[in-house]
Design a protein around this motif. Structure first.
Motif, PDB file in Angstrom:
ATOM      1  N   PRO A   1      -1.177 -12.776  -3.307  1.00  0.00           N
ATOM      2  CA  PRO A   1      -2.202 -11.722  -3.196  1.00  0.00           C
ATOM      3  C   PRO A   1      -1.608 -10.334  -3.015  1.00  0.00           C
ATOM      4  O   PRO A   1      -2.157  -9.342  -3.527  1.00  0.00           O
ATOM      5  CB  PRO A   1      -3.015 -12.158  -1.974  1.00  0.00           C
ATOM      6  CG  PRO A   1      -2.857 -13.645  -1.925  1.00  0.00           C
ATOM      7  CD  PRO A   1      -1.449 -13.891  -2.377  1.00  0.00           C
ATOM      8  N   SER A   2      -0.469 -10.231  -2.318  1.00  0.00           N
ATOM      9  CA  SER A   2       0.158  -8.915  -2.138  1.00  0.00           C
ATOM     10  C   SER A   2       0.627  -8.347  -3.472  1.00  0.00           C
ATOM     11  O   SER A   2       0.486  -7.144  -3.738  1.00  0.00           O
ATOM     12  CB  SER A   2       1.341  -9.018  -1.170  1.00  0.00           C
ATOM     13  OG  SER A   2       0.923  -9.412   0.117  1.00  0.00           O
ATOM     14  N   LEU A   3       1.178  -9.208  -4.329  1.00  0.00           N
ATOM     15  CA  LEU A   3       1.622  -8.733  -5.645  1.00  0.00           C
ATOM     16  C   LEU A   3       0.438  -8.296  -6.515  1.00  0.00           C
ATOM     17  O   LEU A   3       0.582  -7.425  -7.373  1.00  0.00           O
ATOM     18  CB  LEU A   3       2.423  -9.819  -6.366  1.00  0.00           C
ATOM     19  CG  LEU A   3       3.769 -10.200  -5.744  1.00  0.00           C
ATOM     20  CD1 LEU A   3       4.547 -11.124  -6.673  1.00  0.00           C
ATOM     21  CD2 LEU A   3       4.608  -8.971  -5.420  1.00  0.00           C
ATOM     22  N   MET A   4      -0.731  -8.914  -6.281  1.00  0.00           N
ATOM     23  CA  MET A   4      -1.928  -8.513  -7.038  1.00  0.00           C
ATOM     24  C   MET A   4      -2.396  -7.110  -6.678  1.00  0.00           C
ATOM     25  O   MET A   4      -3.142  -6.491  -7.432  1.00  0.00           O
ATOM     26  CB  MET A   4      -3.081  -9.489  -6.745  1.00  0.00           C
ATOM     27  CG  MET A   4      -2.999 -10.823  -7.430  1.00  0.00           C
ATOM     28  SD  MET A   4      -4.526 -11.723  -7.068  1.00  0.00           S
ATOM     29  CE  MET A   4      -3.880 -13.320  -6.623  1.00  0.00           C
ATOM     30  N   MET A   5      -1.969  -6.599  -5.520  1.00  0.00           N
ATOM     31  CA  MET A   5      -2.434  -5.272  -5.085  1.00  0.00           C
ATOM     32  C   MET A   5      -2.024  -4.157  -6.051  1.00  0.00           C
ATOM     33  O   MET A   5      -2.605  -3.080  -6.030  1.00  0.00           O
ATOM     34  CB  MET A   5      -1.893  -4.950  -3.695  1.00  0.00           C
ATOM     35  CG  MET A   5      -2.530  -5.732  -2.575  1.00  0.00           C
ATOM     36  SD  MET A   5      -1.886  -5.217  -0.978  1.00  0.00           S
ATOM     37  CE  MET A   5      -2.506  -3.545  -0.829  1.00  0.00           C
ATOM     38  N   PHE A   6      -1.007  -4.418  -6.888  1.00  0.00           N
ATOM     39  CA  PHE A   6      -0.552  -3.390  -7.813  1.00  0.00           C
ATOM     40  C   PHE A   6      -1.372  -3.360  -9.090  1.00  0.00           C
ATOM     41  O   PHE A   6      -1.088  -2.563  -9.987  1.00  0.00           O
ATOM     42  CB  PHE A   6       0.933  -3.597  -8.117  1.00  0.00           C
ATOM     43  CG  PHE A   6       1.800  -3.410  -6.898  1.00  0.00           C
ATOM     44  CD1 PHE A   6       2.207  -2.143  -6.506  1.00  0.00           C
ATOM     45  CD2 PHE A   6       2.164  -4.492  -6.106  1.00  0.00           C
ATOM     46  CE1 PHE A   6       2.980  -1.962  -5.361  1.00  0.00           C
ATOM     47  CE2 PHE A   6       2.940  -4.316  -4.961  1.00  0.00           C
ATOM     48  CZ  PHE A   6       3.343  -3.049  -4.599  1.00  0.00           C
TER      49      PHE A   6
ATOM     50  N   ALA B   1       0.833  -1.207   0.000  1.00  0.00           N
ATOM     51  CA  ALA B   1       0.000   0.000   0.000  1.00  0.00           C
ATOM     52  C   ALA B   1       0.865   1.254   0.000  1.00  0.00           C
ATOM     53  O   ALA B   1       0.603   2.209  -0.740  1.00  0.00           O
ATOM     54  CB  ALA B   1      -0.937  -0.011   1.210  1.00  0.00           C
ATOM     55  N   ILE B   2       1.925   1.257   0.826  1.00  0.00           N
ATOM     56  CA  ILE B   2       2.821   2.416   0.874  1.00  0.00           C
ATOM     57  C   ILE B   2       3.461   2.648  -0.486  1.00  0.00           C
ATOM     58  O   ILE B   2       3.564   3.782  -0.970  1.00  0.00           O
ATOM     59  CB  ILE B   2       3.907   2.219   1.953  1.00  0.00           C
ATOM     60  CG1 ILE B   2       3.281   2.238   3.342  1.00  0.00           C
ATOM     61  CG2 ILE B   2       4.981   3.299   1.855  1.00  0.00           C
ATOM     62  CD1 ILE B   2       4.218   1.764   4.429  1.00  0.00           C
TER      63      ILE B   2
END
Length: 251
Positions: free
Chosen positions: A151-156, A90-91
């Motif tokens: 899932p964290s990589l999908m946040m972009f 997010a940052i």
């Protein structure tokens, strides 16, 4: 909407935090996330939409939000991993927005990023404590990384070749960097942190490219990524049901 829904998976652990210090820090974090949602609703209101309309869009399922918050938090290590990876991503997304062309959004992001940096450090410290603990605690940390990495990589967002709105956002100077560029920056920053913890990333293609100075990584499940971005994560129905219940109980 993502900030408001994001309170749920972490709020799930407030009553089960392993110490009073952890409970107080998690309470503060969840309160921060609620505040972030309010800052951004206030920014949206400057465009002529009411907060009531925005909340109704969320509760009725018409509004999208980040699918990362539809994944279950099944262990305390998930709270550490969310802080480290999810808030870290997010940052990476939000720091460039502090200088975007829409003033109310940019000003809200300045305070949000300051608080998110605390959340990220808090999460990493939880992971460090687990990884320096018992064999079972380190295994818990590894399991959480295995589940949250992709899932964290999908946040972009989708790859630049599949992104429908990036060109418009870049032209209007809302976005300043591409999805793929931010994703690469996140991987380059995060992989050394994980190795310092003694953890292994769930990507057999992950390798350091000496020529470019970047960590090269594999592709996630494209279908799962598209479904997740569309709001079809494992706990999407439960999350919205909980939000509706909270809204009705607080009426």
């Amino acid at each position: 909407h993502s900030e408001i829904v994001g309170m749920l998976p972490e709020g799930n652990w407030i009553t089960r935090a392993p110490s009073l210090r952890r409970k107080a820090a998690l309470l503060a974090k969840v309160q921060d996330e609620g505040g972030h949602g309010l800052y951004l609703y206030a920014a949206a209101e400057t465009l002529g939409v009411s907060r009531e309309d925005l909340v109704d869009q969320l509760l009725s399922g018409r509004a999208k939000y980040s699918s990362i918050f539809n994944y279950p938090t099944t262990s305390w290590a998930d709270i550490g991993t969310i802080g480290w990876l999810v808030d870290g991503a997010a940052i990476m997304n939000q720091i460039p927005l502090c200088r975007c062309s829409f003033g109310p959004y940019a000003r809200a992001m300045i305070r949000i990023c300051r608080e998110e940096s605390f959340h990220q450090r808090q999460g990493y410290e939880i992971m460090l404590t687990l990884c320096r603990g018992t064999v079972a605690q380190k295994a818990m940390a590894q399991d959480a990384l295995n589940r949250w990495w992709w899932p964290s990589l999908m946040m972009f967002g989708p790859p630049d070749t599949d992104s429908q709105h990036s060109d418009t956002s870049m032209r209007w100077k809302i976005k300043r960097f591409s999805n793929d560029g931010l994703r690469q920056k996140f991987v380059d920053a995060t992989v050394p942190q994980g190795h310092f913890l003694g953890l292994t990333f769930p990507d057999p293609a992950l390798r350091y490219d000496e020529a470019s100075g970047h960590w090269r990584f594999g592709a996630s499940d494209g279908v799962g990524g598209r479904r997740g971005r569309a709001g079809h994560g494992p706990c999407d129905r439960e999350g919205l049901d909980a939000r509706r219940q909270g809204h009705e109980d607080g009426a």
